[in-house]
Write a protein that holds these residues in place. Structure first.
Motif, PDB file in Angstrom:
ATOM      1  N   ALA A  44      57.625  16.055  21.980  1.00  0.00           N
ATOM      2  CA  ALA A  44      56.242  15.857  21.522  1.00  0.00           C
ATOM      3  C   ALA A  44      55.984  16.753  20.318  1.00  0.00           C
ATOM      4  N   PHE A  45      55.113  16.294  19.428  1.00  0.00           N
ATOM      5  CA  PHE A  45      54.730  17.107  18.278  1.00  0.00           C
ATOM      6  C   PHE A  45      53.333  16.700  17.819  1.00  0.00           C
ATOM      7  N   SER A  46      52.623  17.639  17.209  1.00  0.00           N
ATOM      8  CA  SER A  46      51.354  17.407  16.504  1.00  0.00           C
ATOM      9  C   SER A  46      51.343  18.353  15.315  1.00  0.00           C
ATOM     10  N   VAL A  47      51.203  17.774  14.108  1.00  0.00           N
ATOM     11  CA  VAL A  47      51.241  18.567  12.882  1.00  0.00           C
ATOM     12  C   VAL A  47      50.078  18.136  11.993  1.00  0.00           C
ATOM     13  N   ALA A  48      49.595  19.078  11.176  1.00  0.00           N
ATOM     14  CA  ALA A  48      48.427  18.805  10.333  1.00  0.00           C
ATOM     15  C   ALA A  48      48.792  18.963   8.871  1.00  0.00           C
ATOM     16  N   HIS A  52      45.559  10.583  12.482  1.00  0.00           N
ATOM     17  CA  HIS A  52      44.118  10.673  12.231  1.00  0.00           C
ATOM     18  C   HIS A  52      43.971  11.310  10.856  1.00  0.00           C
ATOM     19  N   ALA A  53      43.386  10.591   9.919  1.00  0.00           N
ATOM     20  CA  ALA A  53      43.280  11.078   8.538  1.00  0.00           C
ATOM     21  C   ALA A  53      41.820  11.272   8.143  1.00  0.00           C
ATOM     22  N   SER A  54      41.538  12.403   7.543  1.00  0.00           N
ATOM     23  CA  SER A  54      40.219  12.664   6.947  1.00  0.00           C
ATOM     24  C   SER A  54      40.291  12.213   5.492  1.00  0.00           C
ATOM     25  N   TYR A  69      40.851  18.057   9.344  1.00  0.00           N
ATOM     26  CA  TYR A  69      42.307  17.935   9.307  1.00  0.00           C
ATOM     27  C   TYR A  69      42.720  16.474   9.251  1.00  0.00           C
ATOM     28  N   SER A  70      43.908  16.253   8.666  1.00  0.00           N
ATOM     29  CA  SER A  70      44.632  14.984   8.806  1.00  0.00           C
ATOM     30  C   SER A  70      45.862  15.290   9.656  1.00  0.00           C
ATOM     31  N   ILE A  71      45.987  14.605  10.783  1.00  0.00           N
ATOM     32  CA  ILE A  71      46.980  14.974  11.798  1.00  0.00           C
ATOM     33  C   ILE A  71      47.914  13.804  12.075  1.00  0.00           C
ATOM     34  N   PHE A  72      49.183  14.155  12.268  1.00  0.00           N
ATOM     35  CA  PHE A  72      50.219  13.200  12.670  1.00  0.00           C
ATOM     36  C   PHE A  72      50.816  13.693  13.979  1.00  0.00           C
TER      37      PHE A  72
END
Length: 241
Positions: free
Chosen positions: A117-121, A167-169, A230-233
């Protein structure tokens, strides 16, 4: 039997002697008589005295034999002998050379499987370049470092079904593509302008070991990355196979 023979011989002699005696009285000279009968063999005489010891004989040496002959040709191999008794077990040998790494093993049970699993901004407020990989440099979660912040790629370590979402701002038009090994999995676009908002998209996909997933921009790249937006992947393993 021998005694009778002597008696006969004696009688014959007496008859022969009588005329001789008569004639001897008549003549001056007589004839020689008949030879007597051989007597019986005498007994063996006594052993004589032992003679003196003789001189020692001479020791004669024979001529030397011929010199040693040349070595002969080897003979034919003999028949194999019987198998001997087994010897004592030998000691342990030294460690061998390390072998080549084998193929990946089968998946283990759910209790021992590694997770992914990963979450990066997006760690900058600058827009990413057009038609380029979007790099998310701020790490939130990154199990076993499967996401590489230097390249922007996620590499599959545990084969299975994954879910990816972004999720992109944005405050300008944005079109992104979710790609796997240079194959577009899905494009996502937002063409609204002049108002800051959040756009998102996601999908599930099966990955084999060492396959990679990342996000790229197109001509529209209005993605922000500030502390206020944030924009997060993100991605995580749903089910391992």
């Amino acid at each position: 039997m021998l005694h009778r023979c002597f008696m006969v011989i004696g009688a014959l002699l007496s008859l022969a002697v009588s005329p001789l005696v008569a004639s001897e009285s008549c003549q001056a000279t007589g004839y020689p008589g008949i030879p007597g009968i051989p007597g019986l063999p005498g007994r063996d005489g006594r052993d004589g005295e032992q003679g003196q010891k003789g001189d020692p004989g001479q020791l004669l040496h024979g001529a030397a034999g011929p010199e040693k002959g040349a070595k002969g040709d080897p003979g034919l191999p003999g028949f194999p002998g019987k198998r001997g008794q087994s010897g004592e077990p030998g000691g342990a040998g030294g460690p061998g050379i390390r072998g080549v790494a084998g193929e990946p093993g089968e998946h283990g049970t759910a209790a021992v499987q590694q997770q992914a699993a990963f979450s990066v901004a997006r760690g900058t407020n600058d827009y990413p370049d057009r038609r380029s990989v979007i790099r998310f440099t701020k790490i939130i979660t990154n199990i076993n470092n499967d996401y590489n912040s230097a390249t922007g790629h996620f590499r599959c370590r545990v084969p299975g079904t994954y879910y990816f979402v972004y999720h992109a701002s944005v405050d300008d038009r944005l079109c992104v593509q979710l790609k796997m090994d240079n194959t577009v999995l899905a494009p996502f676009c937002d063409h609204r302008r002049g108002k800051r908002q959040v756009t998102s998209g996601g999908l599930s996909v099966y990955l084999s070991r060492d396959q990679e997933v990342w996000m790229e921009t197109t001509e529209y790249r209005g993605m922000r990355g500030t502390a206020n937006g944030y924009s997060i992947f993100s991605g995580f393993l749903v089910h391992a196979h």
